[in-house]
Scaffold this motif. Structure first.
Motif, mmCIF file in Angstrom:
data_model
loop_
_atom_site.group_PDB
_atom_site.id
_atom_site.type_symbol
_atom_site.label_atom_id
_atom_site.label_comp_id
_atom_site.label_asym_id
_atom_site.label_seq_id
_atom_site.Cartn_x
_atom_site.Cartn_y
_atom_site.Cartn_z
ATOM 1 N N PHE A 117 1.524 4.107 6.098
ATOM 2 C CA PHE A 117 1.602 2.702 5.696
ATOM 3 C C PHE A 117 3.041 2.182 5.752
ATOM 4 O O PHE A 117 3.282 1.045 6.169
ATOM 5 C CB PHE A 117 1.011 2.492 4.305
ATOM 6 C CG PHE A 117 -0.494 2.532 4.282
ATOM 7 C CD1 PHE A 117 -1.235 1.637 5.036
ATOM 8 C CD2 PHE A 117 -1.171 3.450 3.509
ATOM 9 C CE1 PHE A 117 -2.622 1.657 5.022
ATOM 10 C CE2 PHE A 117 -2.551 3.475 3.479
ATOM 11 C CZ PHE A 117 -3.283 2.583 4.243
ATOM 12 N N ALA A 118 4.006 2.989 5.360
ATOM 13 C CA ALA A 118 5.407 2.576 5.432
ATOM 14 C C ALA A 118 5.844 2.401 6.889
ATOM 15 O O ALA A 118 6.563 1.455 7.228
ATOM 16 C CB ALA A 118 6.294 3.595 4.731
ATOM 17 N N GLY A 119 5.388 3.284 7.762
ATOM 18 C CA GLY A 119 5.707 3.170 9.185
ATOM 19 C C GLY A 119 5.098 1.924 9.816
ATOM 20 O O GLY A 119 5.740 1.244 10.625
ATOM 21 N N MET A 120 3.863 1.615 9.446
ATOM 22 C CA MET A 120 3.226 0.397 9.963
ATOM 23 C C MET A 120 3.948 -0.850 9.458
ATOM 24 O O MET A 120 4.128 -1.817 10.200
ATOM 25 C CB MET A 120 1.753 0.356 9.559
ATOM 26 C CG MET A 120 0.880 1.329 10.323
ATOM 27 S SD MET A 120 0.839 1.033 12.096
ATOM 28 C CE MET A 120 0.007 -0.536 12.155
ATOM 29 N N GLY A 165 2.971 5.725 -2.785
ATOM 30 C CA GLY A 165 4.190 6.476 -3.084
ATOM 31 C C GLY A 165 4.359 6.726 -4.564
ATOM 32 O O GLY A 165 4.937 7.734 -4.975
ATOM 33 N N ALA A 166 3.850 5.817 -5.392
ATOM 34 C CA ALA A 166 3.943 6.006 -6.845
ATOM 35 C C ALA A 166 2.948 7.047 -7.329
ATOM 36 O O ALA A 166 3.127 7.619 -8.399
ATOM 37 C CB ALA A 166 3.691 4.685 -7.553
ATOM 38 N N ARG A 167 1.932 7.283 -6.543
ATOM 39 C CA ARG A 167 0.888 8.236 -6.938
ATOM 40 C C ARG A 167 0.918 9.483 -6.064
ATOM 41 O O ARG A 167 -0.120 9.954 -5.610
ATOM 42 C CB ARG A 167 -0.482 7.586 -6.817
ATOM 43 C CG ARG A 167 -0.649 6.382 -7.681
ATOM 44 C CD ARG A 167 -2.004 5.784 -7.484
ATOM 45 N NE ARG A 167 -2.123 4.549 -8.222
ATOM 46 C CZ ARG A 167 -3.114 3.711 -8.109
ATOM 47 N NH1 ARG A 167 -4.095 3.970 -7.279
ATOM 48 N NH2 ARG A 167 -3.150 2.608 -8.815
ATOM 49 N N LEU A 168 2.080 10.003 -5.818
ATOM 50 C CA LEU A 168 2.187 11.180 -4.963
ATOM 51 C C LEU A 168 1.816 12.441 -5.725
ATOM 52 O O LEU A 168 2.654 13.262 -6.078
ATOM 53 C CB LEU A 168 3.603 11.292 -4.391
ATOM 54 C CG LEU A 168 3.967 10.260 -3.341
ATOM 55 C CD1 LEU A 168 5.401 10.444 -2.880
ATOM 56 C CD2 LEU A 168 3.024 10.346 -2.161
ATOM 57 N N VAL A 169 0.540 12.568 -5.975
ATOM 58 C CA VAL A 169 0.037 13.740 -6.676
ATOM 59 C C VAL A 169 -0.926 14.447 -5.732
ATOM 60 O O VAL A 169 -1.892 13.857 -5.259
ATOM 61 C CB VAL A 169 -0.703 13.337 -7.975
ATOM 62 C CG1 VAL A 169 -1.284 14.564 -8.654
ATOM 63 C CG2 VAL A 169 0.225 12.586 -8.895
ATOM 64 N N LYS A 170 -0.620 15.693 -5.472
ATOM 65 C CA LYS A 170 -1.502 16.464 -4.604
ATOM 66 C C LYS A 170 -2.686 16.946 -5.439
ATOM 67 O O LYS A 170 -2.511 17.556 -6.495
ATOM 68 C CB LYS A 170 -0.764 17.649 -4.004
ATOM 69 C CG LYS A 170 -1.576 18.423 -3.011
ATOM 70 C CD LYS A 170 -0.780 19.512 -2.337
ATOM 71 C CE LYS A 170 -1.654 20.238 -1.347
ATOM 72 N NZ LYS A 170 -0.932 21.290 -0.651
ATOM 73 N N ARG A 171 -3.872 16.621 -4.959
ATOM 74 C CA ARG A 171 -5.094 16.983 -5.696
ATOM 75 C C ARG A 171 -5.827 18.076 -4.938
ATOM 76 O O ARG A 171 -5.925 18.050 -3.720
ATOM 77 C CB ARG A 171 -5.994 15.763 -5.834
ATOM 78 C CG ARG A 171 -5.356 14.641 -6.596
ATOM 79 C CD ARG A 171 -6.253 13.453 -6.629
ATOM 80 N NE ARG A 171 -5.550 12.326 -7.241
ATOM 81 C CZ ARG A 171 -5.974 11.103 -7.219
ATOM 82 N NH1 ARG A 171 -7.088 10.812 -6.611
ATOM 83 N NH2 ARG A 171 -5.287 10.151 -7.801
ATOM 84 N N ALA A 215 0.833 -1.202 0.000
ATOM 85 C CA ALA A 215 0.000 0.000 0.000
ATOM 86 C C ALA A 215 0.870 1.254 0.000
ATOM 87 O O ALA A 215 0.583 2.229 -0.706
ATOM 88 C CB ALA A 215 -0.930 0.001 1.207
ATOM 89 N N ALA A 216 1.951 1.242 0.768
ATOM 90 C CA ALA A 216 2.857 2.390 0.801
ATOM 91 C C ALA A 216 3.528 2.582 -0.554
ATOM 92 O O ALA A 216 3.714 3.712 -1.014
ATOM 93 C CB ALA A 216 3.913 2.210 1.879
ATOM 94 N N THR A 217 3.873 1.482 -1.216
ATOM 95 C CA THR A 217 4.502 1.580 -2.532
ATOM 96 C C THR A 217 3.532 2.132 -3.560
ATOM 97 O O THR A 217 3.901 2.991 -4.370
ATOM 98 C CB THR A 217 5.000 0.185 -2.982
ATOM 99 O OG1 THR A 217 5.888 -0.323 -1.989
ATOM 100 C CG2 THR A 217 5.711 0.264 -4.309
ATOM 101 N N ASP A 260 -3.414 15.226 0.028
ATOM 102 C CA ASP A 260 -1.982 15.010 -0.122
ATOM 103 C C ASP A 260 -1.673 13.593 0.358
ATOM 104 O O ASP A 260 -1.705 13.323 1.562
ATOM 105 C CB ASP A 260 -1.208 16.045 0.693
ATOM 106 C CG ASP A 260 0.278 16.018 0.408
ATOM 107 O OD1 ASP A 260 0.694 15.335 -0.553
ATOM 108 O OD2 ASP A 260 1.025 16.680 1.144
ATOM 109 N N PRO A 261 -1.373 12.660 -0.543
ATOM 110 C CA PRO A 261 -1.186 11.263 -0.145
ATOM 111 C C PRO A 261 0.153 10.960 0.527
ATOM 112 O O PRO A 261 0.397 9.823 0.908
ATOM 113 C CB PRO A 261 -1.316 10.503 -1.464
ATOM 114 C CG PRO A 261 -0.931 11.479 -2.501
ATOM 115 C CD PRO A 261 -1.343 12.819 -1.985
ATOM 116 N N THR A 262 1.028 11.939 0.703
ATOM 117 C CA THR A 262 2.324 11.647 1.310
ATOM 118 C C THR A 262 2.184 11.210 2.771
ATOM 119 O O THR A 262 2.893 10.319 3.223
ATOM 120 C CB THR A 262 3.267 12.857 1.228
ATOM 121 O OG1 THR A 262 2.634 13.979 1.832
ATOM 122 C CG2 THR A 262 3.634 13.173 -0.200
ATOM 123 N N ALA A 263 1.271 11.838 3.511
ATOM 124 C CA ALA A 263 1.071 11.456 4.915
ATOM 125 C C ALA A 263 0.540 10.027 5.006
ATOM 126 O O ALA A 263 0.958 9.253 5.871
ATOM 127 C CB ALA A 263 0.115 12.420 5.603
#
Length: 83
Positions: free
Chosen positions: A46-49, A24-30, A19-21, A38-41
């Motif tokens: 998900f990467a932290g979990m 991360g590939a779709r880091l587009v702010k809408r 899910a994080a990957t 903002d999907p970065t958070a």
């Protein structure tokens, strides 16, 4: 519901990592009007979990206890000096 066995934790960690990957590939702010996403958070969450679960997997097993069965090596009077 998944139990917290080793294979289930591995599966959960793999799903969080995937899910994080994907996020991360779709880091587009809408932005649509006053609202924005903002999907970065969410990707960081998900990467932290995934990191947390992978770290807990390293310490999930308990090593087997060694077998301390042995013959007696001490006898009564073995330390007495017989000069």
């Amino acid at each position: 519901m998944l139990e917290n066995s080793t294979s289930d934790l591995q599966l959960k960690a793999m799903l969080y990592r995937q899910a994080a990957t994907i996020l991360g590939a779709r880091l587009v702010k809408r932005t649509l009007g006053p609202q924005s996403e903002d999907p970065t958070a969410r990707a960081k969450y998900f990467a932290g979990m995934a990191d947390k679960l992978e770290k807990s997997l390293m310490y999930s097993g308990v090593p087997p206890l060694p077998d301390y069965q042995y013959d007696k090596v001490f006898e009564k009077g073995m330390m007495a000096n017989e000069d």
